[in-house]
Design an enzyme around this catalytic site. Structure first.
Site, mmCIF file in Angstrom:
data_model
loop_
_atom_site.group_PDB
_atom_site.id
_atom_site.type_symbol
_atom_site.label_atom_id
_atom_site.label_comp_id
_atom_site.label_asym_id
_atom_site.label_seq_id
_atom_site.Cartn_x
_atom_site.Cartn_y
_atom_site.Cartn_z
ATOM 1 N N CYS A 92 -11.213 2.974 0.094
ATOM 2 C CA CYS A 92 -9.799 3.264 0.357
ATOM 3 C C CYS A 92 -9.426 2.426 1.570
ATOM 4 O O CYS A 92 -10.162 2.409 2.566
ATOM 5 C CB CYS A 92 -9.610 4.748 0.641
ATOM 6 S SG CYS A 92 -7.960 5.162 1.280
ATOM 7 N N ASP A 124 0.865 -1.193 0.000
ATOM 8 C CA ASP A 124 0.000 0.000 0.000
ATOM 9 C C ASP A 124 0.896 1.235 0.000
ATOM 10 O O ASP A 124 2.087 1.146 0.311
ATOM 11 C CB ASP A 124 -0.924 0.013 1.235
ATOM 12 C CG ASP A 124 -1.865 1.220 1.248
ATOM 13 O OD1 ASP A 124 -2.357 1.615 0.167
ATOM 14 O OD2 ASP A 124 -2.102 1.797 2.326
ATOM 15 N N SER A 125 0.297 2.378 -0.307
ATOM 16 C CA SER A 125 1.040 3.639 -0.219
ATOM 17 C C SER A 125 1.485 3.900 1.222
ATOM 18 O O SER A 125 2.491 4.557 1.454
ATOM 19 C CB SER A 125 0.144 4.790 -0.693
ATOM 20 O OG SER A 125 -1.024 4.843 0.117
ATOM 21 N N CYS A 148 -4.396 -1.430 -2.050
ATOM 22 C CA CYS A 148 -4.564 0.009 -2.221
ATOM 23 C C CYS A 148 -5.517 0.204 -3.390
ATOM 24 O O CYS A 148 -5.212 -0.214 -4.515
ATOM 25 C CB CYS A 148 -3.207 0.648 -2.518
ATOM 26 S SG CYS A 148 -3.277 2.400 -2.877
ATOM 27 N N ASN A 149 -6.648 0.817 -3.143
ATOM 28 C CA ASN A 149 -7.620 1.048 -4.228
ATOM 29 C C ASN A 149 -7.047 1.976 -5.290
ATOM 30 O O ASN A 149 -7.298 1.794 -6.481
ATOM 31 C CB ASN A 149 -8.894 1.678 -3.656
ATOM 32 C CG ASN A 149 -9.721 0.700 -2.856
ATOM 33 O OD1 ASN A 149 -10.635 0.075 -3.373
ATOM 34 N ND2 ASN A 149 -9.392 0.542 -1.592
ATOM 35 N N TYR A 207 -0.983 8.714 -2.152
ATOM 36 C CA TYR A 207 -1.045 8.547 -3.607
ATOM 37 C C TYR A 207 -2.277 9.259 -4.198
ATOM 38 O O TYR A 207 -2.305 9.564 -5.380
ATOM 39 C CB TYR A 207 -1.217 7.055 -3.957
ATOM 40 C CG TYR A 207 0.039 6.205 -3.967
ATOM 41 C CD1 TYR A 207 1.295 6.709 -3.628
ATOM 42 C CD2 TYR A 207 -0.056 4.863 -4.344
ATOM 43 C CE1 TYR A 207 2.417 5.885 -3.652
ATOM 44 C CE2 TYR A 207 1.065 4.043 -4.379
ATOM 45 C CZ TYR A 207 2.299 4.561 -4.032
ATOM 46 O OH TYR A 207 3.401 3.739 -4.069
ATOM 47 N N GLY A 208 -3.266 9.456 -3.349
ATOM 48 C CA GLY A 208 -4.609 9.809 -3.828
ATOM 49 C C GLY A 208 -4.768 11.090 -4.600
ATOM 50 O O GLY A 208 -5.778 11.291 -5.268
ATOM 51 N N HIS A 244 -7.346 2.772 3.866
ATOM 52 C CA HIS A 244 -7.100 3.465 5.134
ATOM 53 C C HIS A 244 -8.392 3.586 5.959
ATOM 54 O O HIS A 244 -8.333 3.701 7.187
ATOM 55 C CB HIS A 244 -6.568 4.883 4.883
ATOM 56 C CG HIS A 244 -5.114 4.951 4.533
ATOM 57 N ND1 HIS A 244 -4.603 4.466 3.353
ATOM 58 C CD2 HIS A 244 -4.050 5.455 5.222
ATOM 59 C CE1 HIS A 244 -3.291 4.675 3.320
ATOM 60 N NE2 HIS A 244 -2.939 5.275 4.450
HETATM 61 N N1 DGL Z 1 -4.898 3.294 0.862
HETATM 62 C C1 DGL Z 1 -5.023 3.829 -0.435
HETATM 63 C C2 DGL Z 1 -6.295 3.386 -1.138
HETATM 64 O O1 DGL Z 1 -6.811 2.336 -0.822
HETATM 65 C C3 DGL Z 1 -4.688 5.233 -0.785
HETATM 66 C C4 DGL Z 1 -4.334 6.269 0.189
HETATM 67 C C5 DGL Z 1 -3.467 7.325 -0.457
HETATM 68 O O2 DGL Z 1 -2.267 7.071 -0.548
HETATM 69 O O3 DGL Z 1 -3.993 8.383 -0.872
HETATM 70 O O4 DGL Z 1 -6.760 4.039 -2.025
#
Ligand code: DGL
Length: 272
Positions: free
Chosen positions: A179, A6-7, A69-70, A38-39, A181
């Protein structure tokens, strides 16, 4: 070994489910915290970082690899499968299908990152369900930051409400956590929903969908027991491209158990 990427620490919500089902299977978790979140980043950047991180997990002997990570899955899953055809790859996808099937009001809310919501993959997914349900979306970058920095102070509840309440007002009775998180924020999410229901004397049930248990079951189906390549390693290993202490503090906080991590200071930290 099962690799989970994941990020940041959000993928631990998926890792937690995997290790619940497969407690004796060795896992390696990699967080790209040098570049989290990453978002809000360009798709090409997220795609390149995802390929770099998955390559490292494959080099460590991981198979399958879970892109937990989505955001990374939305923009890089095809590229990952193409680059590593002999490795089992499991990705994430907002649970729009079960949400559209379960809604009674006909309104579904999807919480995800901006990159996920504007991706072609998400557009293709929702195109199949927009005829059966109204799908409303919201990007909540502040939630990702709150989880990464363990900001569970008095600001968190209003911050969670600010994203959720407009969806409830619009009639949503199923909320998709798109997401990885976000499941860590479940207590705040449930409190916000309950407060809104009480304030509006709302009868309707509101379901919160977290796809991690289903993803973990898929990983368990792919997992083929093999002899461990190196018996001296800990069963569950954690790595970050950021600072190890930062990872350890956040992971220990959210998992409720002590976590030790190592920092990868090599080429993995070079921007894509
Ligand atoms: N956990 C990540 C997701 O499922 C992204 C969080 C991020 O890095 O913005 O999208």
């Amino acid at each position: 070994m099962i690799g989970v990427f994941d990020s940041g620490i959000g993928g631990l919500t998926v890792w937690r489910e995997i290790t619940r089902i497969l407690p004796d299977v060795p896992t390696i978790y990699l967080a790209d915290q040098a570049f989290v979140p990453y978002g809000e980043r360009p798709e090409a950047f997220v795609c390149a970082r995802t390929l770099t991180c998955v390559e490292w997990l494959v080099e460590q002997g991981c198979d399958p690899v879970v892109v937990a990570c989505n955001t990374a899955s939305a923009v890089a899953l095809e590229a990952v499968r193409h680059a590593f055809p002999s490795v089992g790859v499991v990705g994430m996808e907002p649970a729009v299908k079960p949400a559209a099937q379960q809604t009674r009001t006909g309104v579904v809310g999807v919480l995800a990152t901006a990159v996920t919501l504007r991706s072609a993959r998400y557009a293709a997914l929702t195109a199949q369900w927009r005829a059966s349900a109204q799908i409303i979306e919201r990007a909540c970058p502040t939630w990702v930051t709150a989880v990464e920095t363990c900001e569970t102070n008095a600001q968190l509840q209003p911050c969670v409400e600010a994203c959720l309440v407009p969806m409830l007002e619009a009639g949503a009775d199923v909320i998709v956590l798109g997401c990885t998180h976000f499941p860590f924020l479940l207590p705040w999410i449930e409190r916000s929903v309950e407060a809104w229901r009480v304030a509006h004397a709302a009868e309707r049930e509101v379901r919160i969908l977290d796809p991690s248990p289903a993803v973990a079951r898929q990983v368990a189906r792919l997992w083929k027991p093999r002899s461990s390549p190196n018996g001296t390693h800990a069963l569950q290993r954690f790595y970050t491209t950021g600072e190890a202490l930062r990872f350890e503090q956040a992971a220990s906080f959210w998992l409720g158990q002590p976590v030790r991590a190592a920092s990868l200071t090599s080429a993995l930290r070079v921007p894509a």
